[in-house]
Design a protein around this motif. Structure first.
Motif, PDB file in Angstrom:
ATOM      1  N   ASP A 464      -0.639 -11.329   2.645  1.00  7.45           N
ATOM      2  CA  ASP A 464       0.090 -10.056   2.731  1.00  7.45           C
ATOM      3  C   ASP A 464      -0.408  -9.092   1.660  1.00  7.45           C
ATOM      4  N   TRP A 465      -0.600  -9.610   0.435  1.00  2.00           N
ATOM      5  CA  TRP A 465      -1.106  -8.761  -0.649  1.00  2.00           C
ATOM      6  C   TRP A 465      -2.498  -8.249  -0.313  1.00  2.00           C
ATOM      7  N   ASP A 467      -3.953  -7.761   2.681  1.00  2.00           N
ATOM      8  CA  ASP A 467      -3.927  -6.755   3.752  1.00  2.00           C
ATOM      9  C   ASP A 467      -3.355  -5.433   3.258  1.00  2.00           C
ATOM     10  N   THR A 468      -2.342  -5.499   2.386  1.00  4.14           N
ATOM     11  CA  THR A 468      -1.728  -4.286   1.856  1.00  4.14           C
ATOM     12  C   THR A 468      -2.696  -3.499   0.977  1.00  4.14           C
ATOM     13  N   ASN A 469      -3.556  -4.205   0.257  1.00  3.40           N
ATOM     14  CA  ASN A 469      -4.405  -3.566  -0.746  1.00  3.40           C
ATOM     15  C   ASN A 469      -5.887  -3.516  -0.375  1.00  3.40           C
ATOM     16  N   ARG A 470      -6.226  -3.885   0.857  1.00  2.00           N
ATOM     17  CA  ARG A 470      -7.639  -3.935   1.238  1.00  2.00           C
ATOM     18  C   ARG A 470      -8.352  -2.608   1.044  1.00  2.00           C
TER      19      ARG A 470
END
Length: 599
Positions: A464-465, A467-470
């Motif tokens: 999740d982290w 994908d959020t910060n890609r």
């Protein structure tokens, strides 16, 4: 490339490197002065200071170059009385390949843009200059380069009366036991990055003496577009043991050249022929120019017809018992760019046909990844793009000295983390040739050979982290508690990951949790013809966390990542996992990770 109309004068065979000037432009040929023998302290009997002997000519109509390959017993770069010519050595003009006669004489055709070079035979060594650059070629450019930003080549004038190649006997280059450095992409863009390279990989190489007889081959992108940094490159090569040979990369181009004929003139003025070959022990090493230039910054991977013809003749002249080592900047094939024609060599099927059933291995740079692709490996991209179903021999992308372009945090050691696009750390590769086999070994910059893998945790919370910060590369918030997983994370799929930097088909990875039974981890890319897997689930969490926070490319795909799913019923509390990789040669490396399961 050169265009040669005259036929080969002598029976076919060939190759070599440079020996001209130390400035940005090649001086007109002059008769070589006597050069005193070197101390040979660094490279034993394989490193001696000298140069190619160029005897000036005055016949403007002369369309051939001849000379002698001789045993330079006193190492003064001149053929003195009693110094015999060497029979059967190959010399080339970049297309035709010829052998020297019983007196060491050769003759080749030349036109107005020709590299003439000798192939060092095993049992002999070519000279080096004061910066350890091997000297084995002459660049013939009568009119000189067109006006170029970085100087190019000064006019060389009429074809020389003779170009003579001195060789010195070397017991070291004859031995079947050889270690050869294959190093990608030094790629310095400024003086700060030169210092990173000096404090990193070149300091490591300066401490080693196991590769002195074969030397080092630097696989292109010697600098990063600023060709005025070549003198600093020479400072770096002067640090190492044994001869240094180089190849041009796409960042070594004279981008202001009007056409492909002069695209590497400044490179050639410093380092000589842009493709050549040489022998050490049981190895026949072929250094290829795999960068084809069209206009401006528009380049693509390929050899061109003349170089391909030279390769046919060069390989045909090589004894079948030799292991052929193909080296190029843009790799023949690679995993990371498997569906992109620009970043692989378009003549790949012809090259495979030329090699045939010979023992061979190929090396490349360019992609800033470390990829050990083995005979029999396959990917969807190779099949669809090139019609290559399986590899006929190993193809290895050697990684980059610059890593991911010197990105990331600068460490206490004085250079950046620069984790590469597949999560591998920067380093150099050693090709190990032995009487019964040829293997390879990867050494991380600043580390010993025990450092071969990075172990992490890929959990749903991490994904999740990610994908959020890609899209926030270099500015993402740190991922908190990276080795902590919840019971819910375990139920939804949490993996221990091992990025084995030199991992390949034949590598095995085992995991022991809390001292229990060892379990085999699964490779994420089986290399059995499947498509490339990309994204959070297939990423290296150790590298990605560093890259998203501190900058660089993001390791969201790779062909040397293994993983083991953690049991869903793992008890709450602290746990320890011991991860061991074993390569196909039986060498092992172990890392331990501690992680916590919460309620």
């Amino acid at each position: 490339m050169i265009s040669l109309k005259a036929p080969s004068i002598l029976p076919s065979v060939a190759t070599g490197a440079l020996a001209l000037t130390l400035t940005a432009a090649i001086a007109a040929p002059t008769t070589s002065a006597a050069v005193p023998p070197s101390s040979e302290a660094k490279g034993g009997d394989t490193t001696w200071t000298g140069q190619v002997e160029v005897v000036p000519g005055h016949d403007e109509s002369k369309q051939t170059i001849d000379g002698v390959v001789f045993d330079d017993r006193n190492k003064n770069s001149r053929q003195d009385r009693g110094e015999r010519g060497i029979k059967g050595v190959t010399v080339s003009n970049g297309r035709d390949v010829v052998r020297t006669d019983a007196k060491g004489r050769y003759e080749v055709a030349v036109d107005d843009n020709t590299n003439v070079f000798v192939t060092q035979p095993a049992g002999y060594a070519v000279p080096v200059d004061e910066d350890n650059i091997a000297q084995f070629s002459y660049v013939h450019l009568p009119e000189g380069s067109p006006e170029l930003k970085y100087g190019g080549i000064e006019p060389t004038g009429a074809a020389p009366e003779a170009v003579n190649f001195p060789l010195a006997r070397s017991a070291a280059t004859k031995k079947p036991r050889q270690n050869c450095i294959m190093a990608g992409d030094v790629q310095t863009y400024d003086q700060e990055e030169v210092e990173y390279a000096r404090d990193g990989a070149f300091a490591d190489l300066a401490e080693r003496d196991d590769y002195a007889s074969c030397g080092s081959l630097f696989l292109g992108d010697i600098v990063g577009d600023d060709l005025s940094l070549y003198p600093q490159t020479r400072e770096l090569t002067s640090m190492i043991n044994g001869p240094a040979r180089l190849l041009p990369g796409n960042h070594d181009l004279d981008f202001d050249a009007a056409d492909s004929e002069n695209r590497f003139d400044t490179y050639r003025s410093q380092f000589g022929a842009d493709y050549y070959s040489y022998d050490v022990g049981n190895l026949h090493i072929v250094a290829l120019d795999s960068v084809q230039y069209r206009d401006g910054e528009n380049y693509t991977g390929g050899l061109g017809e003349e170089q391909l013809e030279w390769l046919r003749q060069d390989i045909a002249a090589t004894p079948k018992g030799k292991t052929v080592v193909l080296a190029a900047h843009i790799p023949l094939l690679n995993y990371n760019d498997q569906s992109q024609t620009r970043h692989q060599v378009k003549e790949i099927k012809e090259i495979h046909e030329i090699i045939g059933d010979r023992d061979a291995v190929a090396f490349g740079g360019h992609s800033h990844t470390t990829e050990f692709m083995r005979e029999g490996d396959a990917t969807e991209g190779w099949t669809k793009t090139w019609g290559v179903d399986t590899l006929p021999f190993d193809h290895i992308t050697a990684g980059a000295i610059s890593g991911d372009w010197y990105s990331g945090r600068v460490t206490e050691a004085g250079y950046p983390t620069a984790l590469q696009r597949d999560g591998a750390r920067p380093g150099v590769l050693t090709l190990e040739s032995r009487p019964q086999s040829t293997t390879d070994r990867f050494t991380v910059t600043g580390e010993d050979d025990a450092t071969q893998l990075a172990v992490g945790v890929n959990s749903p919370r991490y994904r999740d982290w990610f994908d959020t910060n890609r899209s926030k590369v270099g500015s993402a918030p740190a991922f908190e508690r990276p080795t902590e997983v919840s019971a819910a994370d375990l139920a939804d799929g949490t993996y221990l990951t091992a990025n084995v930097f030199a991992g390949s088909t034949g590598t095995e990875v085992e995991v022991e949790i809390d001292g229990g039974e060892a379990k085999g981890a699964e490779r994420t890319q089986a290399m059995q013809g499947e498509a490339k897997k990309v994204g959070a689930l297939w990423s290296d969490p150790v590298a990605a966390q560093e890259q998203l926070v501190h900058g660089g490319s993001v390791a969201e795909s790779g062909m040397h990542l293994w993983r083991l799913e953690l049991p869903a019923d793992l008890a709450a509390g602290n746990h320890t996992a011991e991860v061991t990789s074993t390569d196909r040669s039986g060498r092992t490396s172990t890392e331990t990770i501690e992680f916590t399961v919460t309620d």
